[in-house]
Design an enzyme around this catalytic site. Sequence first.
Site, mmCIF file in Angstrom:
data_model
loop_
_atom_site.group_PDB
_atom_site.id
_atom_site.type_symbol
_atom_site.label_atom_id
_atom_site.label_comp_id
_atom_site.label_asym_id
_atom_site.label_seq_id
_atom_site.Cartn_x
_atom_site.Cartn_y
_atom_site.Cartn_z
ATOM 1 N N HIS A 137 0.827 -1.213 0.000
ATOM 2 C CA HIS A 137 0.000 0.000 0.000
ATOM 3 C C HIS A 137 0.858 1.258 0.000
ATOM 4 O O HIS A 137 2.053 1.215 0.305
ATOM 5 C CB HIS A 137 -0.922 0.031 1.225
ATOM 6 C CG HIS A 137 -2.120 -0.866 1.100
ATOM 7 N ND1 HIS A 137 -2.068 -2.217 1.382
ATOM 8 C CD2 HIS A 137 -3.400 -0.609 0.721
ATOM 9 C CE1 HIS A 137 -3.267 -2.755 1.178
ATOM 10 N NE2 HIS A 137 -4.100 -1.803 0.773
ATOM 11 N N LYS A 141 -1.100 5.050 4.673
ATOM 12 C CA LYS A 141 -2.153 4.182 5.214
ATOM 13 C C LYS A 141 -2.052 4.087 6.733
ATOM 14 O O LYS A 141 -0.971 3.887 7.289
ATOM 15 C CB LYS A 141 -2.032 2.783 4.577
ATOM 16 C CG LYS A 141 -3.113 1.829 5.017
ATOM 17 C CD LYS A 141 -3.190 0.615 4.110
ATOM 18 C CE LYS A 141 -4.200 -0.398 4.625
ATOM 19 N NZ LYS A 141 -5.527 0.167 4.906
HETATM 20 N N1 LIG Z 1 -13.043 -0.899 1.951
HETATM 21 C C1 LIG Z 1 -12.372 -0.391 0.915
HETATM 22 O O1 LIG Z 1 -12.604 -0.760 -0.258
HETATM 23 C C2 LIG Z 1 -11.334 0.648 1.173
HETATM 24 C C3 LIG Z 1 -11.094 1.050 2.456
HETATM 25 N N2 LIG Z 1 -10.217 2.064 2.708
HETATM 26 C C4 LIG Z 1 -10.158 2.493 4.098
HETATM 27 O O2 LIG Z 1 -10.865 3.728 4.196
HETATM 28 C C5 LIG Z 1 -10.298 4.522 5.239
HETATM 29 C C6 LIG Z 1 -9.933 5.898 4.684
HETATM 30 O O3 LIG Z 1 -8.895 5.763 3.732
HETATM 31 P P1 LIG Z 1 -8.301 7.043 2.968
HETATM 32 O O4 LIG Z 1 -9.356 7.754 2.206
HETATM 33 O O5 LIG Z 1 -7.115 6.552 2.245
HETATM 34 O O6 LIG Z 1 -7.832 7.959 4.205
HETATM 35 P P2 LIG Z 1 -7.725 9.547 4.270
HETATM 36 O O7 LIG Z 1 -6.934 9.846 5.512
HETATM 37 O O8 LIG Z 1 -7.249 10.090 2.979
HETATM 38 O O9 LIG Z 1 -9.238 10.039 4.470
HETATM 39 C C7 LIG Z 1 -9.953 9.965 5.670
HETATM 40 C C8 LIG Z 1 -10.699 11.281 5.814
HETATM 41 O O10 LIG Z 1 -11.603 11.173 6.923
HETATM 42 C C9 LIG Z 1 -11.499 12.379 7.669
HETATM 43 N N3 LIG Z 1 -12.032 12.199 9.007
HETATM 44 C C10 LIG Z 1 -11.371 11.929 10.160
HETATM 45 N N4 LIG Z 1 -12.225 11.865 11.190
HETATM 46 C C11 LIG Z 1 -13.466 12.110 10.681
HETATM 47 C C12 LIG Z 1 -14.743 12.167 11.235
HETATM 48 N N5 LIG Z 1 -14.968 11.970 12.544
HETATM 49 N N6 LIG Z 1 -15.807 12.433 10.422
HETATM 50 C C13 LIG Z 1 -15.620 12.623 9.101
HETATM 51 N N7 LIG Z 1 -14.402 12.596 8.510
HETATM 52 C C14 LIG Z 1 -13.341 12.331 9.293
HETATM 53 C C15 LIG Z 1 -10.022 12.680 7.602
HETATM 54 O O11 LIG Z 1 -9.731 14.007 8.020
HETATM 55 P P3 LIG Z 1 -8.277 14.322 8.683
HETATM 56 O O12 LIG Z 1 -7.278 13.907 7.632
HETATM 57 O O13 LIG Z 1 -8.323 15.785 8.967
HETATM 58 O O14 LIG Z 1 -8.187 13.450 9.897
HETATM 59 C C16 LIG Z 1 -9.761 12.461 6.120
HETATM 60 O O15 LIG Z 1 -10.118 13.576 5.338
HETATM 61 C C17 LIG Z 1 -9.111 3.701 5.765
HETATM 62 O O16 LIG Z 1 -9.526 2.951 6.877
HETATM 63 C C18 LIG Z 1 -8.774 2.790 4.599
HETATM 64 O O17 LIG Z 1 -8.098 1.619 4.984
HETATM 65 C C19 LIG Z 1 -9.511 2.662 1.705
HETATM 66 C C20 LIG Z 1 -9.685 2.259 0.426
HETATM 67 C C21 LIG Z 1 -10.617 1.242 0.037
HETATM 68 O O1 LIG Z 2 -6.064 2.261 3.047
HETATM 69 C C1 LIG Z 2 -6.212 1.870 1.857
HETATM 70 O O2 LIG Z 2 -5.732 2.477 0.892
HETATM 71 C C2 LIG Z 2 -6.975 0.638 1.624
HETATM 72 N N1 LIG Z 2 -7.594 0.079 2.620
HETATM 73 C C3 LIG Z 2 -8.364 -1.110 2.586
HETATM 74 C C4 LIG Z 2 -7.696 -2.190 3.387
HETATM 75 O O3 LIG Z 2 -7.109 -1.903 4.441
HETATM 76 O O4 LIG Z 2 -7.770 -3.352 2.992
HETATM 77 C C5 LIG Z 2 -8.729 -1.514 1.182
HETATM 78 C C6 LIG Z 2 -7.650 -1.296 0.178
HETATM 79 O O5 LIG Z 2 -6.638 -2.213 0.421
HETATM 80 C C7 LIG Z 2 -7.124 0.127 0.234
#
Ligand SMILES: NC(=O)C1=CN([C@@H]2O[C@H](COP(=O)(O)OP(=O)(O)OC[C@H]3O[C@@H](n4cnc5c(N)ncnc54)[C@H](OP(=O)(O)O)[C@@H]3O)[C@@H](O)[C@H]2O)C=CC1
Ligand SMILES: O=C(O)C1=N[C@H](C(=O)O)C[C@H](O)C1
EC number: 1.17.1.8
Length: 252
Positions: A137, A141
């Site tokens: 990744h 992350k």
């Molecule tokens: N299931 C799937 O298919 C996937 C899952 N993921 C998961 O999704 C999650 C987010 O990933 P990613 O987008 O890369 O992370 P990012 O850090 O880019 O985005 C998370 C966002 O959420 C904000 N945030 C934090 N606390 C809150 C809150 N209480 N309410 C609303 N927003 C909030 C953060 O703000 P700030 O930065 O200011 O804290 C940030 O803007 C991770 O757990 C990742 O593993 C990712 C990709 C695919």
């Molecule tokens: O944080 C990410 O980027 C991702 N998070 C998910 C995970 O923890 O499996 C899904 C994907 O791998 C991207």
Amino acid sequence: MTGEISKIGVLGAQGKVGAEMCKAVDAADEFTLVAALDAGDDISALVDSGAQAVVDFTHPDVVMANLAFCIENGIHAVVGTTGFDEARLDQLRRQLEASPGTGVLIAPNFSIGAILMMRFSAIAAPFYDSVEVIELHHPDKADAPSGTARRTAELIAAARREAGSAPMPDATSTSLDGARGADVDGVRVHGLRIRGMVAHQEVILGGPGETLTIRHDSMDRASFAPGVLTGLRNIADHPGLTVGLENFLDLD
Ligand SMILES: NC(=O)C1=CN([C@@H]2O[C@H](COP(=O)(O)OP(=O)(O)OC[C@H]3O[C@@H](n4cnc5c(N)ncnc54)[C@H](OP(=O)(O)O)[C@@H]3O)[C@@H](O)[C@H]2O)C=CC1
Ligand SMILES: O=C(O)C1=N[C@H](C(=O)O)C[C@H](O)C1
């Protein structure tokens, strides 16, 4: 029933995935993006917006509080945020008992390729002596190993248990801490954090004289959008807790 819900809120709307999900919801004819909230915003704006379902891509530290609010207010949730163990899932099941009719989907990965990679790995696992998982990744992350890798390892372990597979061979008698990765349900999981990568995973299986490698690559976060929209289209018909998007897909 498709189209039953139309008003959607996104939590984590300014994040890497959340921003992409806002675009996807906006572009879908049957949905209207009524709230796009990020850290520091007041979650009660969801109720004022009339959101019927939320998409949550936030952080493992905040997702449980977000879901408690949604469940209390009868707002369905399609959740990509990682960090769910059995204790958290049980807590959600209990909360959902008090809000019958509300659905929560927790999916460690919304990309169709990743779901198939997990399924293929579980099918293959009992046929080989050795199976290990490598997840790769981007370095921003929050968690390790990834939610997808944990889930893959659990599915592999369950398939091997059901088949009565022997323990995996490993003659290591000395090693530096971490050299053999994490142990998830008896399956070794190795995590890499590499600038330039998005989300990738390999499952390597080996038996006498052969190996099989099952690999999936998300090169763009757009790969998660079709699965999230599928989640939104189905969530109102699935009250209670659902774990894994495969439950809304016809894979068999
Ligand atoms: N299931 C799937 O298919 C996937 C899952 N993921 C998961 O999704 C999650 C987010 O990933 P990613 O987008 O890369 O992370 P990012 O850090 O880019 O985005 C998370 C966002 O959420 C904000 N945030 C934090 N606390 C809150 C809150 N209480 N309410 C609303 N927003 C909030 C953060 O703000 P700030 O930065 O200011 O804290 C940030 O803007 C991770 O757990 C990742 O593993 C990712 C990709 C695919
Ligand atoms: O944080 C990410 O980027 C991702 N998070 C998910 C995970 O923890 O499996 C899904 C994907 O791998 C991207």
